[in-house]
Design a protein around this motif. Sequence first.
Motif, PDB file in Angstrom:
ATOM      1  N   GLU A 127       0.845  -1.197   0.000  1.00 35.51           N
ATOM      2  CA  GLU A 127       0.000   0.000   0.000  1.00 35.51           C
ATOM      3  C   GLU A 127       0.877   1.243   0.000  1.00 35.51           C
ATOM      4  OE1 GLU A 127      -3.215  -0.042   2.700  1.00 35.51           O
ATOM      5  OE2 GLU A 127      -4.023  -1.864   1.801  1.00 35.51           O
ATOM      6  N   TRP A 181       1.589   5.513   9.355  1.00 39.39           N
ATOM      7  CA  TRP A 181       0.537   6.494   9.668  1.00 39.39           C
ATOM      8  C   TRP A 181      -0.113   6.217  11.007  1.00 39.39           C
ATOM      9  CZ3 TRP A 181      -4.538   4.852  10.281  1.00 39.39           C
ATOM     10  CH2 TRP A 181      -4.834   3.559   9.836  1.00 39.39           C
ATOM     11  N   PHE A 185      -1.553   7.084  16.789  1.00 38.38           N
ATOM     12  CA  PHE A 185      -2.345   6.678  17.956  1.00 38.38           C
ATOM     13  C   PHE A 185      -1.554   6.804  19.252  1.00 38.38           C
ATOM     14  CE2 PHE A 185      -4.721   4.510  14.531  1.00 38.38           C
ATOM     15  CZ  PHE A 185      -5.916   5.181  14.723  1.00 38.38           C
ATOM     16  N   PRO A 194      -2.389  -1.443  20.508  1.00 33.67           N
ATOM     17  CA  PRO A 194      -1.328  -2.459  20.478  1.00 33.67           C
ATOM     18  C   PRO A 194       0.015  -1.839  20.105  1.00 33.67           C
ATOM     19  CG  PRO A 194      -2.855  -2.729  18.630  1.00 33.67           C
ATOM     20  CD  PRO A 194      -3.438  -1.681  19.520  1.00 33.67           C
ATOM     21  N   MET A 197       0.983  -0.785  16.693  1.00 35.64           N
ATOM     22  CA  MET A 197       0.572   0.528  16.189  1.00 35.64           C
ATOM     23  C   MET A 197       1.479   1.632  16.723  1.00 35.64           C
ATOM     24  SD  MET A 197      -3.545   0.869  16.283  1.00 35.64           S
ATOM     25  CE  MET A 197      -4.580  -0.147  15.238  1.00 35.64           C
TER      26      MET A 197
ATOM     27  N   HIS B  47      -6.207  -3.559   6.922  1.00 35.61           N
ATOM     28  CA  HIS B  47      -5.256  -2.707   7.639  1.00 35.61           C
ATOM     29  C   HIS B  47      -5.809  -1.312   7.910  1.00 35.61           C
ATOM     30  CE1 HIS B  47      -0.982  -1.686   8.768  1.00 35.61           C
ATOM     31  NE2 HIS B  47      -1.196  -2.869   9.320  1.00 35.61           N
ATOM     32  N   ALA B  48      -7.127  -1.228   8.064  1.00 33.59           N
ATOM     33  CA  ALA B  48      -7.712   0.000   8.585  1.00 33.59           C
ATOM     34  C   ALA B  48      -7.587  -0.078  10.110  1.00 33.59           C
ATOM     35  CB  ALA B  48      -9.173   0.113   8.173  1.00 33.59           C
ATOM     36  N   ALA B  49      -7.483   1.082  10.756  1.00 35.30           N
ATOM     37  CA  ALA B  49      -7.396   1.078  12.212  1.00 35.30           C
ATOM     38  C   ALA B  49      -8.790   1.343  12.770  1.00 35.30           C
ATOM     39  CB  ALA B  49      -6.423   2.139  12.694  1.00 35.30           C
ATOM     40  N   VAL B  50      -9.252   0.450  13.635  1.00 35.50           N
ATOM     41  CA  VAL B  50     -10.542   0.641  14.293  1.00 35.50           C
ATOM     42  C   VAL B  50     -10.258   0.922  15.757  1.00 35.50           C
ATOM     43  CG1 VAL B  50     -12.788  -0.370  14.803  1.00 35.50           C
ATOM     44  CG2 VAL B  50     -11.612  -0.961  12.674  1.00 35.50           C
ATOM     45  N   ALA B  57      -7.396  -1.655  17.000  1.00 34.33           N
ATOM     46  CA  ALA B  57      -6.986  -2.870  16.299  1.00 34.33           C
ATOM     47  C   ALA B  57      -6.995  -2.603  14.809  1.00 34.33           C
ATOM     48  CB  ALA B  57      -7.939  -4.023  16.625  1.00 34.33           C
ATOM     49  N   PHE B  58      -6.197  -3.398  14.081  1.00 34.05           N
ATOM     50  CA  PHE B  58      -6.224  -3.337  12.624  1.00 34.05           C
ATOM     51  C   PHE B  58      -7.258  -4.322  12.099  1.00 34.05           C
ATOM     52  CE2 PHE B  58      -1.665  -2.040  13.087  1.00 34.05           C
ATOM     53  CZ  PHE B  58      -1.799  -0.780  12.518  1.00 34.05           C
TER      54      PHE B  58
END
Lengths: 512, 512
Positions: A127, A181, A185, A194, A197, B47-50, B57-58
Motif C-alpha cells: 500500500e 501512519w 495513535f 497495540p 501501532m 489494515h484500517a485502524a478501528v 486494532a487493525f
Amino acid sequence: MTGGWLAWLAVGSLAAGAQASASEGYRIAGVVVNAVSGQPVAGARVTLASIERRGQRLSAIGGDDGRFAFTSLPRGQYELAGQRRGLLPGRPSGAIVTGPGQDTESILLRLPPPAIISGKVVDDSGEPVAQALVELLGSRIIDGRRQLVKDSFKRTDDIGEYRFAPLPAGNYYLVVSGLPWYTKFNETLAESAPRSMTHAGYGVRYHPNVGDPAAAEPLVLQAGQEATSNFTLLPVPASPVYVHCEQEESLTKQYTLTTAGLMGNAVSVRQGGETGDLYNLWGILPGHYTLRAEAADGSRTWYGATEFDVAATDTDVDVTLQQAPSLSGMVVVDGGGSLPAQLTVLLRDETGRGVALAMGADGRFSTPVIAPGRYRVTIAGADECYLRNREAEILDVPAGAAVRLNLSMAKGGGRIAGTVDRDGHLLAGALVVLSPANRAVESNSDGSYEFRGLPPGEYALFAVEDGSDLEYANPAVIRPYLPGAKKVQVPPDVAHALLRAVPAPLVSPQLK
Amino acid sequence: MLSPPAARRVQFSVAVALLAAPLLAGEPDFCIAGTVLNAATGEPLRHAAVTIPQSAAFTDAAGAFRFCNLPAGAYYANAEKPGFVAAGSRVAVGPSREDVVLRLDPFSVIAGRVEDAAGEPLQYALIQALSASVAEGRRKVRVASAVSTDDRGVYRLAGLHPGRYYLRAAGWDGATPDPDANEAFAPIYFGGASELASATPVTVEPGRDLRADFSVSLRTAYRIRGAIAGFSPGRTATIELLGAGQEPSAAPAALDAATGVFQVGDVVPGSYILRATQGDGRERVRGELPLQVVGDVKGVVLPLVGGVALKGIVRMAADSGPAAPSPPNCAIRLSPVEVWISEETELAAATEPNGEFHIEGVLTGRYRIGMDCANGYISAARFGETDLLAGDEFTIPPGVAPPPLEAVLASDGGALDVTASTDGEPGPAWVILLPGSGYELHTRIARLNANLNFSGVAPGDYQAYAWTGPPEAFEYANPDARQAWAGRAVSIHIGPRDRQNVALKIAAGEDP
C-alpha cells in the motif's frame, strides 16, 4: 555601459555570413541544439556576457531554426549561455574569444534535456506510503573534490509517488524515510493501542531499495534519461522520542533529525515544525541520532543541536537553543593598499550549501546570522591577489558565538597563461589543472587558459580533455597525471608575474 | 526539566476515559466485531485502524475487526485509513454485536494538466481548490488545498472531502519555469472565468476522481518595488497583492525584515491593491494602495496606519414609553467585507449600561455591521452619511477618527412563534425571517428544535423559511439564491407589539 555596447543591442540577425572585418567588430553566431538529439531548438534565449567588462550583457531570442548571432562585438572574451523552457540551461566550456583569425561563426550551443527520477514508496503490504521523505543527494565535483550535496527533497503524495524533475545529468543518491501512519495513535491511545501501532517505525532505505547504506548505489543519469526508483518501507519495532525545548515557546521550531548514513554523510530521518515546548517523534528505530532545532522571530534566530542514542525504549531528549552565531571579518591587503572591487567571501558547509558575503569597500564583511558548523572559506573575484593565511580556509562556527574571520591577502600573485593543443590544433573545453594550488579552468574557444593570483611556489600544470569529473584537488586522483605535467615556477615577490605561453600538456593518467 | 513520558500518558488516559467511558458498567464479557468497507465500492478495507474507547486494532485481509472482554454499554467505534474519510458508529453491547459495518468514503482527487497557449506543459503553476461556505448569507471561499504542477504540467489535489470547489490556477508557486523570461499568467478559474464571481464550481463526489485541465496565456510580467513607511524592524509583516474582486494574487512578495523594503515579482498588467500588514491583534497596522500596473513600478511608498477606535451609541427610541426596558443590551459585530476568508477575525463589542460601545483596532477597509439586541430592534442606524439600515456596508477611512455610529433601539417590536415540520413530523431546522424592507439589520435567524419564539421583531413584512442541514445552506443575501428559494417561503406581516404564529414546512438545505 559604453557606447559600443549600446550599439550591440541591434542583435538577432540570423543569417550566417562571412567573418566580419575588424572595423565592423566581431560576430558570435551559431545554432542552439538539443544536446542529445542534435536537433535545432527554436526560440531559445541566448545571453552573452563580457568577461572583461563585468555586468555588460546581451540577450537575444534564437530563430525557429535555432540560429542566433551577436554582431559588432569588440575583441574580447565572452560567456555564452542559452536556455529554453523544457530544456536545461547550456553553455559551451570555457569562454568564446573574438579577435583576428578566430572562428566564432558556428558555435553549437547545446541545451541538455532534463533527466527525471520518479518512483513510488509502498509499505510491506504494497500500500502507498504518503508523506514519506525522499531526499535527493547529488555526487559532484565542488572545488576539485567529489562531494555529496543535498539537492532537494520531496514528500510522497497520496499514492506514494514522488518525482524529481528537471535534473541535470549526474550521479544521484536517494534516501527515503517515513513514518507508519498509525503511529499517530501514540497521541490518543498510547496506553491501550497495540504496540504494533504505537511502537513501529520504518528503517531508512537507499536506492536501489536497500536498507544498508553500504549497499547504496548511485543513479547515474545521462541528459534526458528518465529513471524509476521504487522503495518498500518495512515496519520494525521502534519507539517514541519526546523532544523537550522549553525556550521560545511561542515560536514554531523547525526540527531535523539526522543519522549517519551515506558514506559518512548525515541523512535526514525526519523533518518537521512544532510550536510549544514538546516535539514528539514517533517510530524512531534504535540508533545514534543528531537533532537540530531552529527558531526565528523575524529579527533573531536561534539554533540548538543534541546527539542521542535510542534504545528499544521511549526516550526523552532535551535540546537547548542558543542565539544564532554571527560572523564578521575583514580582508586586509599586506602592506596596505586598496582591495580589488567586488570581492565575495564564500563559505561552504559540509553539506555543500554555500553562503556568499559581499565585502564592502573597506574590506569588511559580516552576517548577523549563520548556522553553526564547519565551513570552507574561499574568496571569489580575487584575480589579482591571493589568500596568505591559508589556515583561515577552514572556519569553525560554534553555537552562540560571535565569530571573527580575518583574511590576509597578498596583492599581485603570479599569472600563468597559455594554450592547450591536441595534435597541433588548439583545443577548447579542456580542463587545465594547476597543482598543488587545487585550481582548474576550462580552456577557451581559442585554446587559451589563464590562472591569476597565484602564491609564489612551484606548480605542476597539465590539461585533460574531458575533465568534468576529475577530482583535481584530491592528490591521490591527480598523482597519475603528474608524470606528464609541466613544472612551472612562480617566483616570490613578483607582482603580476605573467608566465606567457606555457603550453599545458594534454596528459592521460599513467596507471601503474 | 524533563517530564517523564509516563506522566504525559496519564493525561491522555484521563482524557480518553472522560470522553468515552462506556455508558453502562457491567461484567466484561461482550464483543464488538464487524467489517470496514470502502463505501464507494463495497470492498473490504484491510489494515484500517478501528478504535473504541481504550482500545484499537487493525482490520484483517477481509476487513474484519473484533474487540472482546467488554463491559456492557454504549461505545463509539471509529475506523480510519489513509485515503479515506474517517467514520464511526455508536454501538451498544450487551449482548455482543458481531455485525457492525463501518463504511469509509474515499477522499476525492482532482487532477489535471496546465499548459500554455502553445500547448506546452507549465511547471510551477499553483493550483488551488477553493471551498465555498456561506456566512451571514454570503458566499465566502477559503483555500482548501493547493499544489504545484510538475515538469509535465501535471497536478494532483488529493485528500479532498466530497463537496463543491472552485478551481483556480493562481500564478507561479514561487518558482518559475524560465526565470529570465519575466512571464506570468493572470489567475484563471477552471472553465475560463477570471474572477470568482463568474466562476462555476465543480462538484466532487466520494471516491470519484475529477479531471480539470487549464490553458493559460503567458504575458510579460512586471515588478513592484518600494518600501513600507512606519515599518517596525524585526516584527512579522506581510505584503499582499489583491487583484480583481479583491482576490489574492500569487505574485511572490519579498520583504526585508530589517528595512521594510519590498519587491513583488511576476505581476501581470492590471489593477491591484497593494496591502502591507504588520503586528498582531489590536496592535495591527496596515497600509493599502491602489496600483495600476502597466510596467515595472518603482519607488512605491506604502505608509502603515494603525487601527482606529470605532465609537458608537445605541439610544432608546423616544416613544418607547414608560414600559420600555432599559438600558439597551446589544452585541455589536464588525466583519470585514471580503469574499476570501483570510486570518481576519470578527471584531465585537457589547453596549455598556449607558448604551455606548467602542471597538478598538479597526483597520481601514470595508465592513459590515451586525447588531443583536436582547430588548428590541434597531429602528435607525447611521455611520456619518451612511444609513446602515438601508445598506449595512461602510468604509473605515485610513488613519482618521471615524464618525460615531449612532443607532436607535425601538421596543415596540412584535413576536412570532414558529413551528416547523417535515411531513407532519416536527423537526430541528434553521429558521430565517427575511424582511421585505431589505434591511439586513432586521433579518433574524435562529435554530428551531421543538418550537421557536422571536421577540422584538421590527414591524413589517417578512418571508420566513425553514431548512435542515447547515445554516450556511441558504445564501440569503444573494438575490439569485433568494429567487431560487422563493417557492419555499411563507409570508407574514408583523405589526407593532403584535404576536403571531406561523407553521413552516422544512425544506432540505440544498439548492431547490
